[in-house]
Every structure is written in structure tokens, then in C-alpha cells.
Design an enzyme around this catalytic site. Structure first.
Site, PDB file in Angstrom:
ATOM      1  N   GLY A  84       0.809  -1.213   0.000  1.00  0.00           N
ATOM      2  CA  GLY A  84       0.000   0.000   0.000  1.00  0.00           C
ATOM      3  C   GLY A  84       0.844   1.267   0.000  1.00  0.00           C
ATOM      4  O   GLY A  84       1.946   1.282   0.541  1.00  0.00           O
ATOM      5  N   ARG A 148       1.150  -5.781  -4.997  1.00  0.00           N
ATOM      6  CA  ARG A 148       1.148  -6.671  -3.827  1.00  0.00           C
ATOM      7  C   ARG A 148       1.619  -8.091  -4.157  1.00  0.00           C
ATOM      8  O   ARG A 148       1.384  -9.009  -3.373  1.00  0.00           O
ATOM      9  CB  ARG A 148      -0.253  -6.708  -3.206  1.00  0.00           C
ATOM     10  CG  ARG A 148      -0.653  -5.405  -2.512  1.00  0.00           C
ATOM     11  CD  ARG A 148      -1.786  -5.645  -1.528  1.00  0.00           C
ATOM     12  NE  ARG A 148      -2.225  -4.414  -0.890  1.00  0.00           N
ATOM     13  CZ  ARG A 148      -1.661  -3.907   0.206  1.00  0.00           C
ATOM     14  NH1 ARG A 148      -0.625  -4.515   0.751  1.00  0.00           N
ATOM     15  NH2 ARG A 148      -2.122  -2.790   0.728  1.00  0.00           N
ATOM     16  N   ASP A 179       5.884  -8.009   5.542  1.00  0.00           N
ATOM     17  CA  ASP A 179       5.962  -9.151   4.629  1.00  0.00           C
ATOM     18  C   ASP A 179       7.006  -8.931   3.541  1.00  0.00           C
ATOM     19  O   ASP A 179       7.786  -9.824   3.224  1.00  0.00           O
ATOM     20  CB  ASP A 179       4.608  -9.381   3.939  1.00  0.00           C
ATOM     21  CG  ASP A 179       3.675 -10.181   4.816  1.00  0.00           C
ATOM     22  OD1 ASP A 179       4.141 -10.691   5.856  1.00  0.00           O
ATOM     23  OD2 ASP A 179       2.489 -10.283   4.460  1.00  0.00           O
ATOM     24  N   LYS A 205       8.243   0.625   5.433  1.00  0.00           N
ATOM     25  CA  LYS A 205       7.135   1.452   4.959  1.00  0.00           C
ATOM     26  C   LYS A 205       5.813   0.890   5.434  1.00  0.00           C
ATOM     27  O   LYS A 205       5.648  -0.327   5.429  1.00  0.00           O
ATOM     28  CB  LYS A 205       7.159   1.455   3.423  1.00  0.00           C
ATOM     29  CG  LYS A 205       5.947   2.033   2.758  1.00  0.00           C
ATOM     30  CD  LYS A 205       5.236   1.067   1.799  1.00  0.00           C
ATOM     31  CE  LYS A 205       4.526  -0.048   2.477  1.00  0.00           C
ATOM     32  NZ  LYS A 205       3.561  -0.795   1.669  1.00  0.00           N
ATOM     33  N   THR A 206       4.898   1.647   5.862  1.00  0.00           N
ATOM     34  CA  THR A 206       3.462   1.354   6.003  1.00  0.00           C
ATOM     35  C   THR A 206       2.810   2.423   6.871  1.00  0.00           C
ATOM     36  O   THR A 206       3.338   2.780   7.941  1.00  0.00           O
ATOM     37  CB  THR A 206       3.130  -0.047   6.587  1.00  0.00           C
ATOM     38  OG1 THR A 206       1.703  -0.148   6.685  1.00  0.00           O
ATOM     39  CG2 THR A 206       3.729  -0.329   7.954  1.00  0.00           C
ATOM     40  N   ASP A 208       0.294   1.905   8.468  1.00  0.00           N
ATOM     41  CA  ASP A 208      -0.313   1.203   9.612  1.00  0.00           C
ATOM     42  C   ASP A 208       0.530   1.310  10.881  1.00  0.00           C
ATOM     43  O   ASP A 208       0.028   1.061  11.977  1.00  0.00           O
ATOM     44  CB  ASP A 208      -0.532  -0.286   9.296  1.00  0.00           C
ATOM     45  CG  ASP A 208      -1.576  -0.493   8.205  1.00  0.00           C
ATOM     46  OD1 ASP A 208      -2.090   0.504   7.689  1.00  0.00           O
ATOM     47  OD2 ASP A 208      -1.869  -1.653   7.889  1.00  0.00           O
TER      48      ASP A 208
HETATM   49  P1  FBP Z   1       0.642  -1.966   3.636  1.00  0.00           P
HETATM   50  O1  FBP Z   1       0.597  -2.877   4.813  1.00  0.00           O
HETATM   51  O2  FBP Z   1       1.014  -2.644   2.373  1.00  0.00           O
HETATM   52  O3  FBP Z   1       1.482  -0.755   3.892  1.00  0.00           O
HETATM   53  O4  FBP Z   1      -0.825  -1.391   3.380  1.00  0.00           O
HETATM   54  C1  FBP Z   1      -1.598  -0.998   4.437  1.00  0.00           C
HETATM   55  C2  FBP Z   1      -2.976  -0.567   4.018  1.00  0.00           C
HETATM   56  O5  FBP Z   1      -3.031   0.803   3.737  1.00  0.00           O
HETATM   57  C3  FBP Z   1      -3.955  -0.952   5.117  1.00  0.00           C
HETATM   58  O6  FBP Z   1      -4.079   0.067   6.054  1.00  0.00           O
HETATM   59  C4  FBP Z   1      -5.202  -1.255   4.356  1.00  0.00           C
HETATM   60  O7  FBP Z   1      -6.000  -2.185   5.032  1.00  0.00           O
HETATM   61  C5  FBP Z   1      -4.689  -1.824   3.078  1.00  0.00           C
HETATM   62  O8  FBP Z   1      -3.420  -1.264   2.875  1.00  0.00           O
HETATM   63  C6  FBP Z   1      -5.577  -1.570   1.897  1.00  0.00           C
HETATM   64  O9  FBP Z   1      -4.956  -2.090   0.779  1.00  0.00           O
HETATM   65  P2  FBP Z   1      -5.533  -1.994  -0.690  1.00  0.00           P
HETATM   66  O10 FBP Z   1      -5.424  -0.574  -1.114  1.00  0.00           O
HETATM   67  O11 FBP Z   1      -4.648  -2.889  -1.479  1.00  0.00           O
HETATM   68  O12 FBP Z   1      -6.939  -2.423  -0.613  1.00  0.00           O
END
Ligand code: FBP
Length: 553
Positions: A84, A148, A179, A205-206, A208
Site C-alpha cells: 500500500g 502486492r 511481509d 514502509k506502512t 499502519d
Molecule cells: P501496507 O501494509 O502494504 O502498507 O498497506 C496498508 C494498508 O493501507 C492498510 O491500512 C489497508 O488495510 C490496506 O493497505 C488496503 O490495501 P488496498 O489498497 O490494497 O486495498
């Protein structure tokens, strides 16, 4: 490739991110201090046997060097954005770009397109100065895109070797979450076992905020995303407190951990904020969570306040034990009796057939849910046929169940008009705060220094983040050090430990000490928009979570 620049982007392009002292004189004037051999956080024997070539590497700290500057060698580096979006990704790339060009002007930076699949399939562009300059200090991952795809099979790793050989890569930098960094460490080990002299380096990165530990103080993007959500929550609180007629239920992104919700609560002081980790720790049922919310709504109503703001973390339902059981049973039932269940037609008819494949407790829980949520649980499946928990509209579920709960209370005489919101994508590509702009640039620059020194299996690290940039400490942390063995999809796997909200840590304690007061009073704070210019105490502020965790407030 070019992008339309807003006035802010143009002005922001001029911003020169600040670097830790050790990196200010360029990548050639850096000393590398090596610490002791390291161990993984748990399961040392198992991790060691899985990473015979990279396990035990020392922590690296960069310092200023007095050496005269001698031009370094040309290097080729590839960079990939994984998962993300998170504000600051472009600055990580800018940091790598500037460092390798300062090392030797002929060095090349390749960007793999669309995430890890770009690395696997050798889909790439060369990032030149003209392109790079358009993206400095901007949000988003659009310079090369993200994806992803998980790099985890030998076949994929062999294709990565082909790509590395084709581009004569000295290093690959993987910008991703837990991951992606885990898989980066496995790729580094694989390269070493095959004598491929290409380093693999990770960057945390994230939005979250769940990729952190003793050495990684925060993942990039969290700061900006939460400041963006907090601005919006503050605006809604001001509206609620002005109109005094609505309850707002706001779901906040964060696939699993509740760091975003907790930090947003610390920044805005809402009436309610649910923390999934606490719900799990207390073993609460959905009914108990709803009861707790309804109690606050009722108490405020009794004081003549039929309004308020509640924050709900995205991952909540997965942390409610009975919900986890229900989801597991639904997945089983759908896997084994799909035809019969489908033949029953869509909900509500499905609801009649499904319960016979569930335990009595799960059947009761399913039937207690609003019909729209039952439909989401039974109809929205991912490509593997599993319930898509992230698509469940928890904020609507909570509103419906609180309304039902209040209606059953004979002593509730108030009004309950509730509105729902979901903040997620609004914050993931915001223009990085000064903190994220600087932090990301420093992470990218450090990743390049690791690459120039042929360090592999490391995560770029910048520490002491609450101490002022002159005290920031750049270096590298062996990724194996953050690993343990966890059960994933029925198999034991080496993974980086995910950092959930800790209930005995300072941010949660700070919240608990104040939340009862926030529930009943309008203690709302209104953080306003991110400031990019202005006094440092305004524009360069970090966030509550990191400050409380690091004892800086
Ligand atoms: P990452 O863990 O890859 O950084 O992504 C986090 C996130 O933003 C979460 O908060 C959310 O649940 C998810 O990605 C949504 O992903 P997508 O845009 O692929 O639906």
C-alpha cells in the site's frame, strides 16, 4: 512521464530534506561502525538454520568520516515499491538517487514497475534527474507504481537473479512492510547461497505503523497519514460540537493493528476510540463492545448531548474472538458446501441454510448482525474463497447495533442520529509532512550507503527520531534480527514480528488515563492541516506515539 504540479508541489519541490550529520558530506565520507553479532528476537536456532549466510550480521551505525573524498565506483541500483502507498516513498527514491549520483555521476537507478512483479519480470525504467525532480517531496507511489505480488518462490527468486544479471545490479532496494521486508531477507539469503553479488536492502514502509521495534522506531508514512486523518477528525468534531445533532462513527485504516486509531485519538481527543488489541486482550464479545459504546452515548444523552465522535479501527472484527471463530467456520462451510449454500440464493435466504454448518454460538452471532453485514460476510470472497474481512463495513455495523441496543433500553430518552465515515485512502498519498520528507530521504540515503558497501539482508534504519535531526543516527539493521517463526497458512514461516498496540506501553496508557474524561466532555482538539513551513515546533513536529514511546513527552 510527467505529472501536473500544483502550486504546493512546485513550492515543495524546492524543499531540501535534512539529513543526519553522518550523511551530510555525501556517501563517501561515512564511517561504518559494526556492533556485535546479532540474534533473532525468538526462535534463534530455526532462523539461523534458515538463513545460514546472512544470520548474525552486526548492527551498523554510520558516522562522519575525515577521509578525503575520492570518487567511488559507478553502481547500478534497482528500487521497488511494495504494498500500500505511504507518504514519502518518492523521497526514499530521491535519497537513493542523490547518494549514488554523489558517489559517481555515472551510477544508474532503475525503478521496477508495478511493485515486486516488475522486479520478477524485468519491467523497469531508468530514473533520471529530470524524472526524479518532478517527484521530490510529493506523496504517492506513482513514479513507478506499486503492487502486492509476494516474492516467495524459488522460481520467482531465479527470475529476480536474471533481472539482476541483465541490469548488472549491485543492489536492490525493497521499500515495503513486514511481509515485503521478510521476503527481501529471504531473497538476500538466496542470492548469497547462489553467489549472486547483488545486495538486497529493505526500507520500512506502512501507514499502519506496525513495522517497528527497538531499532526501527517507526515506519514511514504513518506520521503524514495520521496527521491527515486527524485534521479531518478535528473538522468533524468541530461540526459535531457546532450542530450538536449527530454522532459520527469514523473507521480508520490499518489492516490489523490499531496504531492509527490510537494516534488519531491522542491528536483529537474524541469521545470514543476502540482499540482492537484491548478488545482481544479482554476477550470481549461484539455485544460487549457495543454495550460499552451505547453506555457512553446514553450517558451523554442524559446530559443533553445527543452528539459525539467515535473512532473504530479497521481491523476490529478480526480481534473479537467470537468473530474470528465465525469467520473460520464460514470459510469452512463455504469451502465444503458452496453449491448448496449458493443454491439457497442470496441473503436473507442464505441465512437459513448457513447456520446448520455453524456452531450454535456462531449461528447466533451471525443472525444477530444486520442483514447487510451478513451479506458481506457470506458473499464478498477473496480469490481464495475466504471472507474479505477488510471489506466489512464495521462502522455501519457498529451504528446499527448501537441503535438496536439503545432502542432496547427503557431509560434511554435521547436521540441517536449517526453518520458513518471511512478514512483511509485520503491519507495514504498526502504530501509528506516535513518529518516524513526528511525521514524518508534519510532512509533512502542510508539504503544507498548500505548498497555502496555491499551490505545485504539489512533494513535501512534512522534512529533517535525525537531528538532533532542533528542527533538522528543512520545505519542498518540485519533483518533476521527482527524475525521469529509464525504459523502462516498452515505452515511455520520465518517472519518479521508485527508490532501491535502494546497495552502496557506509554501511548495506550496515556489514552486510558484520559478517555473517560474525553467520553463525557467536549475535550476535542482540532489539529488543522499539516504545516510545511513555519516555526519548527509547528512544522517539524512528529507524533504522540513516537514521542511517548521514546519518552520525549
Ligand atoms: P501496507 O501494509 O502494504 O502498507 O498497506 C496498508 C494498508 O493501507 C492498510 O491500512 C489497508 O488495510 C490496506 O493497505 C488496503 O490495501 P488496498 O489498497 O490494497 O486495498
Amino acid at each position: 512521464m510527467s505529472q501536473n504540479l500544483s502550486i504546493l508541489s512546485k513550492a515543495r519541490a524546492e524543499y531540501q530534506p535534512k539529513l543526519p550529520v553522518a550523511l551530510r558530506n555525501g556517501p563517501l565520507k561515512v564511517t561504518i561502525e559494526k556492533g556485535e553479532a546479532t540474534e533473532s528476537v525468538r526462535d534463534q536456532d530455526a532462523i539461523k538454520s534458515l538463513f545460514p549466510n546472512t544470520y548474525g550480521a552486526p548492527v551498523l551505525s554510520f558516522g562522519e568520516s575525515e577521509n578525503p573524498v575520492i570518487m567511488g565506483n559507478e553502481v547500478n541500483v534497482g528500487v521497488v515499491l511494495s504494498g500500500g502507498q505511504a507518504p514519502g516513498g518518492h523521497n526514499v527514491i530521491a535519497g537513493i538517487f542523490d547518494a549514488i549520483k554523489a558517489n559517481q555521476g555515472g551510477s544508474k537507478l532503475y525503478g521496477f514497475l508495478g511493485g515486486p512483479s516488475g522486479l520478477e519480470n524485468a519491467e523497469y525504467i531508468e530514473i533520471d534527474r529530470l524524472l526524479m525532480d518532478q517527484y521530490r517531496n510529493t506523496g504517492g507511489f506513482d513514479i513507478i507504481g506499486s503492487g502486492r505480488t509476494k516474492l516467495e518462490t524459488t522460481e520467482q527468486f531465479d527470475k529476480c537473479i536474471e533481472t539482476a544479471k541483465k541490469l548488472k545490479l549491485d543492489a536492490i532496494v525493497i521499500i515495503g512492510g513486514d511481509d515485503s521486508n521478510t521476503n527481501g531477507a529471504i531473497l538476500a539469503e538466496y542470492f548469497k547461497s547462489k553467489n549472486v553479488s547483488c545486495s538486497v536492502i529493505g526500507v520500512p514502509k506502512t501507514i499502519d505503523g506496525d513495522l517497528k521495534n527497538e531499532y526501527v522506531e517507526t515506519s514511514f508514512g504513518f506520521d503524514t497519514a495520521v496527521k491527515t486523518y486527524s485534521e479531518m477528525i478535528g473538522n468533524i468534531q468541530r461540526d459535531a460540537n457546532s450542530a450538536k445533532k449527530y454522532w459520527h462513527f469514523i473507521k480508520l485504516m490499518g489492516r490489523s493493528a490499531s496504531h492509527i486509531g490510537l494516534e488519531a485519538a491522542l491528536q483529537t481527543q474524541p469521545n470514543i476510540c476502540i482499540i482492537s488489541e484491548e478488545v482481544k486482550e479482554k476477550g470481549q464479545t461484539l455485544g460487549q463492545v457495543i454495550d460499552g459504546i451505547a453506555d457512553i452515548v446514553a450517558a451523554r444523552a442524559a446530559a443533553g448531548k445527543n452528539f459525539g465522535v467515535a473512532l473504530i479501527p479497521e481491523g476490529l472484527v478480526e480481534f473479537i474472538p467470537e468473530f474470528g471463530v465465525l469467520i473460520g467456520e464460514l470459510n469452512e462451510a463455504l469451502a465444503h458446501h458452496e453449491e448448496e449454500i449458493k443454491a439457497a440464493g442470496e441473503t436473507p435466504e442464505m441465512v437459513v441454510v448457513m447456520p446448520k454448518y455453524l456452531t450454535a454460538e456462531s449461528a447466533t452471532l451471525l443472525q444477530s448482525l444486520p442483514v447487510s453485514i451478513q451479506a458481506q460476510l457470506m458473499l464478498d470472497r477473496d480469490p481464495h474463497g475466504n471472507v474479505q474481512v477488510s471489506l466489512i463495513e464495521t462502522e455501519k455495523l457498529v451504528i446499527e447495533m448501537v441503535a438496536k441496543n439503545l432502542a432496547a433500553r427503557s431509560d434511554f430518552k435521547g436521540a441517536f442520529a449517526a453518520l458513518n465515515h471511512f478514512f483511509g485512502y485520503e491519507g495514504r498519498c498526502a504530501a509528506p509532512s516535513n518529518f516524513d520528507a526528511d525521514y524518508c530521504y534519510a532512509l533512502g540515503y542510508s539504503a544507498a550507503v548500505l548498497a555502496l558497501n555491499s551490505m545485504t539482508g539489512y533494513m535501512s534504519s534512522v534512529r533517535n527520531l525525537t531528538q532533532g535531526i542533528e542527533n538522528w543516527q543512520a545505519g542498518g539493521i540485519p533483518i533476521t534480527m527482527m524475525m521469529n517463526i509464525e504459523r502462516r497458512h498452515g505452515e511455520d514461516k520465518p517472519v518479521i514480528q508485527k508490532a501491535l498496540v502494546e497495552l502496557d506501553a506509554a501511548p495506550f496508557k496515556y489514552f486510558v488515563e484520559r478517555r473517560d474524561q474525553w467520553a463525557q466532555e467536549e475535550a476535542y482538539t482540532y489539529p488543522g492541516p499539516i504545516q510545511y513551513w513555519g516555526p519548527t515546533e509547528v512544522a517539524d513536529q512528529t507524533n504522540f506515539t513516537i514521542k511517548l514511546e521514546r519518552g520525549a513527552m
